[in-house]
Design an enzyme around this catalytic site. Structure first.
Site, PDB file in Angstrom:
ATOM      1  N   HIS A   1      13.056  29.353 -53.341  1.00 48.85           N
ATOM      2  CA  HIS A   1      12.997  27.947 -53.769  1.00 48.85           C
ATOM      3  C   HIS A   1      12.089  27.811 -54.991  1.00 48.85           C
ATOM      4  O   HIS A   1      12.409  27.106 -55.947  1.00 48.85           O
ATOM      5  CB  HIS A   1      12.384  27.053 -52.671  1.00 48.85           C
ATOM      6  CG  HIS A   1      13.195  26.952 -51.406  1.00 48.85           C
ATOM      7  ND1 HIS A   1      12.655  27.155 -50.152  1.00 48.85           N
ATOM      8  CD2 HIS A   1      14.501  26.634 -51.199  1.00 48.85           C
ATOM      9  CE1 HIS A   1      13.575  26.952 -49.227  1.00 48.85           C
ATOM     10  NE2 HIS A   1      14.716  26.650 -49.827  1.00 48.85           N
TER      11      HIS A   1
ATOM     12  N   LYS B   1      18.288  19.406 -36.807  1.00 47.59           N
ATOM     13  CA  LYS B   1      17.392  20.443 -36.273  1.00 47.59           C
ATOM     14  C   LYS B   1      15.950  20.028 -36.538  1.00 47.59           C
ATOM     15  O   LYS B   1      15.627  19.599 -37.637  1.00 47.59           O
ATOM     16  CB  LYS B   1      17.709  21.803 -36.904  1.00 47.59           C
ATOM     17  CG  LYS B   1      17.877  21.778 -38.408  1.00 47.59           C
ATOM     18  CD  LYS B   1      18.242  23.153 -38.937  1.00 47.59           C
ATOM     19  CE  LYS B   1      18.398  23.086 -40.464  1.00 47.59           C
ATOM     20  NZ  LYS B   1      18.791  24.324 -41.072  1.00 47.59           N
TER      21      LYS B   1
ATOM     22  N   ARG C   1      23.064  31.559 -53.226  1.00 49.82           N
ATOM     23  CA  ARG C   1      22.619  32.927 -52.960  1.00 49.82           C
ATOM     24  C   ARG C   1      23.781  33.914 -52.961  1.00 49.82           C
ATOM     25  O   ARG C   1      23.742  34.943 -53.593  1.00 49.82           O
ATOM     26  CB  ARG C   1      21.912  33.004 -51.600  1.00 49.82           C
ATOM     27  CG  ARG C   1      20.541  32.395 -51.617  1.00 49.82           C
ATOM     28  CD  ARG C   1      20.017  32.210 -50.242  1.00 49.82           C
ATOM     29  NE  ARG C   1      20.903  31.327 -49.477  1.00 49.82           N
ATOM     30  CZ  ARG C   1      20.591  30.775 -48.324  1.00 49.82           C
ATOM     31  NH1 ARG C   1      19.435  31.048 -47.763  1.00 49.82           N
ATOM     32  NH2 ARG C   1      21.435  29.974 -47.703  1.00 49.82           N
TER      33      ARG C   1
ATOM     34  N   SER D   1      14.656  29.990 -45.336  1.00 48.61           N
ATOM     35  CA  SER D   1      13.493  29.570 -44.537  1.00 48.61           C
ATOM     36  C   SER D   1      13.690  29.986 -43.078  1.00 48.61           C
ATOM     37  O   SER D   1      12.742  30.419 -42.421  1.00 48.61           O
ATOM     38  CB  SER D   1      13.320  28.046 -44.602  1.00 48.61           C
ATOM     39  OG  SER D   1      13.119  27.637 -45.926  1.00 48.61           O
TER      40      SER D   1
HETATM   41  O1  PNS Z   1      17.831  23.198 -47.580  1.00 52.43           O
HETATM   42  P1  PNS Z   1      19.140  22.759 -46.997  1.00 52.43           P
HETATM   43  O2  PNS Z   1      18.984  22.479 -45.515  1.00 52.43           O
HETATM   44  O3  PNS Z   1      20.266  23.697 -47.305  1.00 52.43           O
HETATM   45  O4  PNS Z   1      19.490  21.339 -47.717  1.00 52.43           O
HETATM   46  C1  PNS Z   1      20.609  20.597 -47.346  1.00 52.43           C
HETATM   47  C2  PNS Z   1      20.523  19.198 -47.968  1.00 52.43           C
HETATM   48  C3  PNS Z   1      19.214  18.514 -47.618  1.00 52.43           C
HETATM   49  C4  PNS Z   1      20.644  19.279 -49.463  1.00 52.43           C
HETATM   50  C5  PNS Z   1      21.738  18.381 -47.432  1.00 52.43           C
HETATM   51  O5  PNS Z   1      21.783  18.476 -46.046  1.00 52.43           O
HETATM   52  C6  PNS Z   1      21.646  16.913 -47.812  1.00 52.43           C
HETATM   53  O6  PNS Z   1      21.834  16.552 -48.958  1.00 52.43           O
HETATM   54  N1  PNS Z   1      21.364  16.069 -46.803  1.00 52.43           N
HETATM   55  C7  PNS Z   1      21.207  14.638 -46.984  1.00 52.43           C
HETATM   56  C8  PNS Z   1      22.445  13.905 -46.469  1.00 52.43           C
HETATM   57  C9  PNS Z   1      23.553  14.134 -47.492  1.00 52.43           C
HETATM   58  O7  PNS Z   1      23.482  13.635 -48.591  1.00 52.43           O
HETATM   59  N2  PNS Z   1      24.529  14.963 -47.099  1.00 52.43           N
HETATM   60  C10 PNS Z   1      25.529  15.439 -48.030  1.00 52.43           C
HETATM   61  C11 PNS Z   1      26.775  14.658 -47.947  1.00 52.43           C
HETATM   62  S1  PNS Z   1      28.017  15.847 -47.887  1.00 52.43           S
END
Ligand code: PNS
Length: 174
Positions: free
Chosen positions: A24, A48, A97, A135
């Site tokens: 990150h 989670k 990745r 993570s």
């Molecule tokens: O670090 P991560 O868990 O891969 O991040 C995922 C994240 C936070 C980018 C994604 O879950 C997100 O944007 N969540 C907020 C709700 C949302 O906007 N969902 C996407 C619509 S498809």
């Protein structure tokens, strides 16, 4: 004569960051060079349950990005596109990745674009040194007492170790 006006180019880099890894940190450093301002956006509300609270995750990211002037760290609840819009950002940055990330990331980017057409997602390929890193995998290694300083910024290593110890202590008291 054409007058050139400069609008600030702002991007958000949303994620869970539970906790921030070297992968990150590398994406943040690279993306910050591409925009006037990069807002690292820590998602509060997750199915989670995170190991660190949103405030803790924000503080940890601030700790390891303090040397980059145009990086701001905030938490948000709700949709990434809504948060981007509220910050005046037109770009969402994500790290890619491997091919295994692709389907989920594509789906998310396309859904986000369907909801807000003027916000684009760009992907930065993760540095090869961190291609395997997440993570979750670092938390797993830490929970078995493995070496985590390979994966995390040095300031974060003791914080994760302590949190895992606290969790184990709590579990043993049940
Ligand atoms: O670090 P991560 O868990 O891969 O991040 C995922 C994240 C936070 C980018 C994604 O879950 C997100 O944007 N969540 C907020 C709700 C949302 O906007 N969902 C996407 C619509 S498809």
């Amino acid at each position: 004569m054409t007058k050139i006006t400069h609008t600030e180019h702002i991007a958000i880099y949303p994620g869970s960051f539970d906790p921030i890894t070297l992968g990150h940190q590398d994406i943040i450093e690279r993306a910050a060079k591409m925009f006037d301002k990069l807002i690292v956006a820590v998602l509060v509300n997750r199915a989670k349950s995170p190991l660190f609270s949103a405030d803790e995750r924000v503080k940890m990211i601030q700790m390891v990005t303090g040397h980059i002037d145009n990086v701001e760290v905030r938490s948000f609840d709700g949709l990434s596109v809504d948060f981007a819009e509220s910050m005046g950002a037109k770009v969402i940055v994500r790290g890619l990745r491997a091919v295994t990330d692709f389907e989920y990331e594509l789906q998310m980017a396309q859904t986000n674009r369907a909801m807000k057409h003027d916000i684009d997602t760009i992907f930065l390929t993760t540095d090869l040194r961190y291609a395997y890193l997440s993570s979750s995998i670092v938390k797993e290694v830490a929970s078995y007492g493995g070496q985590i300083d390979l994966f995390l910024p040095p300031e974060i290593v003791p914080l994760l170790r302590n949190r895992i110890k606290e969790r184990e202590h709590k579990e043993s008291q049940k």
